[in-house]
Design a protein around this motif. Structure first.
Motif, short mmCIF file in Angstrom:
data_model
loop_
_atom_site.label_atom_id
_atom_site.label_comp_id
_atom_site.label_asym_id
_atom_site.label_seq_id
_atom_site.Cartn_x
_atom_site.Cartn_y
_atom_site.Cartn_z
N PHE A 232 10.65 -20.75 24.97
CA PHE A 232 10.93 -22.16 25.13
C PHE A 232 11.95 -22.60 24.09
CE2 PHE A 232 6.89 -21.67 22.74
CZ PHE A 232 7.34 -22.04 21.48
N ASP A 233 12.45 -23.84 24.25
CA ASP A 233 13.36 -24.41 23.27
C ASP A 233 12.54 -24.88 22.08
OD1 ASP A 233 16.00 -25.53 22.41
OD2 ASP A 233 14.82 -27.38 22.52
N VAL A 234 12.73 -24.26 20.94
CA VAL A 234 11.92 -24.55 19.75
C VAL A 234 12.08 -26.00 19.29
CG1 VAL A 234 11.53 -23.91 17.34
CG2 VAL A 234 11.95 -22.12 19.04
N ALA A 235 13.28 -26.54 19.34
CA ALA A 235 13.50 -27.93 18.90
C ALA A 235 12.71 -28.91 19.76
CB ALA A 235 14.98 -28.27 18.94
N THR A 236 12.65 -28.67 21.06
CA THR A 236 11.90 -29.57 21.94
C THR A 236 10.41 -29.47 21.66
OG1 THR A 236 13.59 -29.36 23.65
CG2 THR A 236 11.44 -30.18 24.35
N VAL A 237 9.89 -28.28 21.46
CA VAL A 237 8.47 -28.12 21.14
C VAL A 237 8.15 -28.80 19.81
CG1 VAL A 237 6.69 -26.44 20.48
CG2 VAL A 237 8.12 -26.02 22.46
N THR A 238 8.99 -28.63 18.82
CA THR A 238 8.78 -29.27 17.52
C THR A 238 8.72 -30.78 17.67
OG1 THR A 238 9.87 -27.44 16.39
CG2 THR A 238 9.70 -29.52 15.18
N HIS A 239 9.63 -31.33 18.45
CA HIS A 239 9.63 -32.78 18.69
C HIS A 239 8.34 -33.24 19.38
CE1 HIS A 239 11.00 -36.79 19.66
NE2 HIS A 239 10.74 -36.54 20.94
N ILE A 240 7.92 -32.53 20.41
CA ILE A 240 6.70 -32.89 21.14
C ILE A 240 5.49 -32.82 20.22
CG2 ILE A 240 5.10 -32.14 22.96
CD1 ILE A 240 7.61 -31.37 24.60
N ILE A 241 5.36 -31.74 19.46
CA ILE A 241 4.19 -31.57 18.57
C ILE A 241 4.20 -32.63 17.47
CG2 ILE A 241 3.16 -30.05 16.83
CD1 ILE A 241 3.80 -27.72 18.71
N THR A 242 5.35 -32.89 16.88
CA THR A 242 5.44 -33.92 15.82
C THR A 242 5.05 -35.29 16.36
OG1 THR A 242 7.16 -32.67 14.69
CG2 THR A 242 6.98 -35.01 14.15
N THR A 243 5.58 -35.65 17.51
CA THR A 243 5.26 -36.94 18.12
C THR A 243 3.78 -37.02 18.48
OG1 THR A 243 7.50 -37.08 18.98
CG2 THR A 243 5.89 -38.53 19.98
N ALA A 244 3.24 -35.94 19.03
CA ALA A 244 1.83 -35.92 19.39
C ALA A 244 0.94 -36.04 18.16
CB ALA A 244 1.51 -34.65 20.17
N ARG A 245 1.25 -35.29 17.10
CA ARG A 245 0.44 -35.35 15.88
C ARG A 245 0.47 -36.74 15.24
NH1 ARG A 245 1.94 -29.42 13.62
NH2 ARG A 245 0.19 -28.36 14.58
N GLU A 246 1.62 -37.36 15.27
CA GLU A 246 1.71 -38.72 14.71
C GLU A 246 0.80 -39.68 15.44
OE1 GLU A 246 5.90 -39.59 14.97
OE2 GLU A 246 6.37 -38.37 13.19
N SER A 247 0.64 -39.47 16.74
CA SER A 247 -0.18 -40.39 17.54
C SER A 247 -1.67 -40.20 17.30
CB SER A 247 0.12 -40.22 19.02
OG SER A 247 -0.49 -39.05 19.50
N VAL A 248 -2.09 -38.99 16.95
CA VAL A 248 -3.51 -38.74 16.73
C VAL A 248 -3.85 -38.66 15.24
CG1 VAL A 248 -3.84 -37.61 18.96
CG2 VAL A 248 -3.27 -36.22 16.97
N GLY A 249 -2.86 -38.90 14.40
CA GLY A 249 -3.10 -38.89 12.96
C GLY A 249 -3.42 -37.52 12.40
N ALA A 250 -2.90 -36.48 13.03
CA ALA A 250 -3.17 -35.11 12.56
C ALA A 250 -2.14 -34.67 11.56
CB ALA A 250 -3.18 -34.16 13.76
#
Length: 134
Positions: A116-134
């Motif tokens: 997969f595109d690493v930059a896109t995964v990093t963006h998705i995970i960062t955004t997701a973690r911010e939303s759940v406070g992880a």
């Protein structure tokens, strides 16, 4: 219409479980010693580390789904191309193109090799973690 192979049935059940957020069902479709490799250079994950990522995705991404464009039984596993889609907590639409090989043995996934595109995964995970406070 061709009959669905056992390998494809296992892989399909796995992705449907992840889409539903049913990680117990997904865990049951992994062999206990399954290994997951990604092209991000971070090495391999075990089953539980990979399921933790799916837990984050299913918690933070609304409408999580895998739009499969190609799925081929390779004898000892399945070659699949799909787009992971859903809505990120900030309202942005996620679209991550993925190609993977899923080895299947004994009715369970024993290994995944995921590209997969690493930059896109990093963006998705960062955004997701911010939303759940992880």
């Amino acid at each position: 219409m061709p009959e669905t192979s056992t390998n494809i049935a296992v892989v399909d059940a796995f992705f449907r479980a992840v889409e539903r957020g049913d990680l117990d069902a997904a865990r049951a479709l992994y062999a206990p010693d399954a290994r997951i490799w990604h092209n991000d250079g971070a090495g391999e994950q075990d089953r539980d580390a990979n399921l933790a990522v799916f837990q984050l995705f299913s918690t933070a991404i609304r409408g999580l789904r895998f739009d499969v464009s190609r799925r081929v039984d390779a004898g000892d596993g399945v070659l699949q191309q799909h787009v992971l889609r859903g809505q990120l907590p900030n309202g942005e639409e996620a679209a991550l193109e993925i190609a993977m090989y899923l080895a299947v043995g004994g009715g369970r996934i024993t290994r995944i090799e995921e590209y997969f595109d690493v930059a896109t995964v990093t963006h998705i995970i960062t955004t997701a973690r911010e939303s759940v406070g992880a």
